[in-house]
Design an enzyme around this catalytic site. Structure first.
Site, PDB file in Angstrom:
ATOM      1  N   HIS A  22       2.392  -1.479  -4.884  1.00 54.42           N
ATOM      2  CA  HIS A  22       2.547   0.006  -4.129  1.00 54.42           C
ATOM      3  C   HIS A  22       1.622   0.714  -5.537  1.00 54.42           C
ATOM      4  O   HIS A  22       0.863   1.563  -5.670  1.00 54.42           O
ATOM      5  CB  HIS A  22       2.615  -0.352  -3.398  1.00 54.42           C
ATOM      6  N   GLU A  23       2.658   1.086  -6.263  1.00 55.06           N
ATOM      7  CA  GLU A  23       2.800   2.769  -6.495  1.00 55.06           C
ATOM      8  C   GLU A  23       1.414   1.979  -8.311  1.00 55.06           C
ATOM      9  O   GLU A  23       0.627   3.342  -8.099  1.00 55.06           O
ATOM     10  CB  GLU A  23       3.976   2.572  -7.517  1.00 55.06           C
ATOM     11  N   HIS A  26      -2.065   3.249  -6.673  1.00 52.02           N
ATOM     12  CA  HIS A  26      -1.858   4.520  -7.150  1.00 52.02           C
ATOM     13  C   HIS A  26      -1.760   5.077  -8.241  1.00 52.02           C
ATOM     14  O   HIS A  26      -3.110   6.210  -8.937  1.00 52.02           O
ATOM     15  CB  HIS A  26      -0.573   5.032  -6.337  1.00 52.02           C
TER      16      HIS A  26
END
Length: 452
Positions: A22-23, A26
């Protein structure tokens, strides 16, 4: 205690993988958009491991493995030198900021596609959806669904596994009825109309199939003991593996379910077992231990597992797919999980699904531990499911989540100016309170499910 550490380790492994994915979404898009990334952290709290890359980004593995974050240069929270202002997050166009924020959930969805594709290439073992029994007076019985019938279609969805059947039924929540196509042992196909009017998932831990009265076929459990839990009442009493249970308190035991019912009703009560051991009959006194069950009531626990009859030929299927077909199926399954997740959120809001079914960290930990114990393919399936859920959850329009940021940026896109800082700050506070409430409620549900 062993189960606790196994579940904990599996939870940390699964969450670590999903948070990193997920990170990284980003992080990757922020770099591509020209934003300076100050820190990429997996976990919170005291750093256990740190290093820097050539761009000056600090990578951190922290002590509390319950999330992560990507810290970017931002004039709203940092003193940014004039020469670096063009590298700050807030200086980028609203389209770039939307892309950066949306990249986290999108990474989770892409990860689910890849994981499911690998799973399909490795090979998926599934059980043919054959009805074992139908609960008397249930919706399934009223529809005319009968034992030994093979479910082939629900609504417009082709059914090849019990998971397919469960997802199709959950997608039908709120409808008045759904058509269920079944095939009997003579290969005759019939369409049954299953009444769904007023159907809700309002009981904790009751599967959708069971709540409609459908019990999947499973091989019959015999009365011969296959395994005994260490330090259990069975071990302390002297029961052995391969003992065949004949009677309890002189009552003849005809099937395993009868024994389970008797044991659960006999916490801390002495029972006289008659068992066949090789060529002799043994009389053994057993006192089931007391545990708190799922409904909060005291139940007896013996600590034995039965020998189960083998599956009939053709009931277990293992399907392998090529790389292209696997990617296609992985994409289709991920999309189905995404749409189903949003449907379930809607059903929670409308009351079609009880909030008792919400699950939190403990539930995820138990699920992770169970899936790991079942093998690599089961763990991949679990990772894909939780990855999709994580992506969908982060898209909810709560200001502390990615969805909340996206909501503000989309408003900015149409208003041609940012939402005021005062409004954003108020939204973050409300969102944080709602998130804390949901987490605590889910954690309470998790704990209530545990047996002590």
């Amino acid at each position: 205690m062993v189960d606790f550490f196994w579940n904990l380790g599996s939870f940390i492994l699964a969450l670590g993988i999903l948070v990193t994915v997920h990170e990284y979404g980003h992080f990757w898009v922020a770099r591509k958009a020209g934003v300076k990334v100050l820190r990429f952290s997996i976990g919170f709290g005291k750093p256990l491991l740190t290093w820097h890359d050539k761009y000056g980004t600090q990578f951190v593995v922290a002590a509390i493995p319950l999330g992560g974050y990507v810290k970017m240069l931002d004039e709203r929270v940092d003193d940014v030198p004039a020469k670096e202002r063009h590298l700050s997050f807030n200086a980028k166009s609203v389209h770039a900021r939307i892309a950066i924020v949306a990249a986290g959930p999108m990474a989770n969805f892409l990860f689910a596609i890849v994981v499911l594709a690998v799973m399909y290439m490795v090979g998926v073992q599934s059980v043919k959806p054959v009805v074992g029994s139908v609960v008397e007076g249930s919706r399934a019985e009223q529809a005319g669904i009968m034992p030994s019938q093979h479910i082939t279609k629900i609504g417009d969805d082709d059914i090849t596994t019990w998971q397919d059947a469960t997802f199709a039924l959950m997608s039908s929540l709120g409808e008045q009825s759904v058509a269920v196509t079944v095939r009997d042992e003579q290969f005759q196909t019939r369409v049954k109309t299953l009444d769904l009017a007023g159907w809700k998932l309002d009981q904790q831990d009751v599967p959708p199939l069971r709540s409609l009265g459908i019990v999947p076929f499973r091989p019959q459990a015999t009365l011969t003991i296959a395994a005994i839990t260490a330090n259990s009442a069975a071990e302390q009493a002297g029961l052995h593996v391969n003992d065949m249970i004949l009677t309890v308190n002189d009552e003849k035991i005809s099937d395993w379910q009868q024994l389970v019912h008797l044991i659960t009703q006999s916490a801390n009560k002495s029972l006289q077992f008659s068992v066949k051991r090789q060529d002799s009959i043994k009389i053994i006194t057993v006192t089931p231990q007391a545990r708190i069950g799922a409904q909060g009531t005291q139940q007896g626990f013996l600590g034995v597992a039965p020998v189960v009859e083998p599956w009939p030929e053709g009931y277990i299927e293992t399907r392998h797919y090529g790389p292209l077909d696997s990617m296609v199926r992985g994409t289709q399954e991920t999309w189905r999980l995404i749409t189903l997740s949003f449907d379930m959120i809607g059903n929670l809001i409308t009351g079609q699904i009880s909030v008792k079914n919400l699950s939190g960290p403990v539930g995820i930990a138990v699920g992770a531990g169970t899936s790991v114990s079942y093998g690599f393919v089961a763990f991949l399936s679990f990772l894909a499911l939780i990855s999709v859920n994580l992506g969908v959850f982060n898209l909810l329009p709560l200001p502390v989540l990615d969805g909340g940021h996206l909501m503000y940026y989309i408003i900015e896109l149409f208003r041609k100016k940012p939402v005021s800082e005062k409004t954003q700050e108020f939204g973050f506070k409300v969102g944080a309170l709602l998130l804390i409430f949901l987490t605590c409620f889910a954690l309470f549900n998790d704990v209530s499910r545990l047996s002590f």
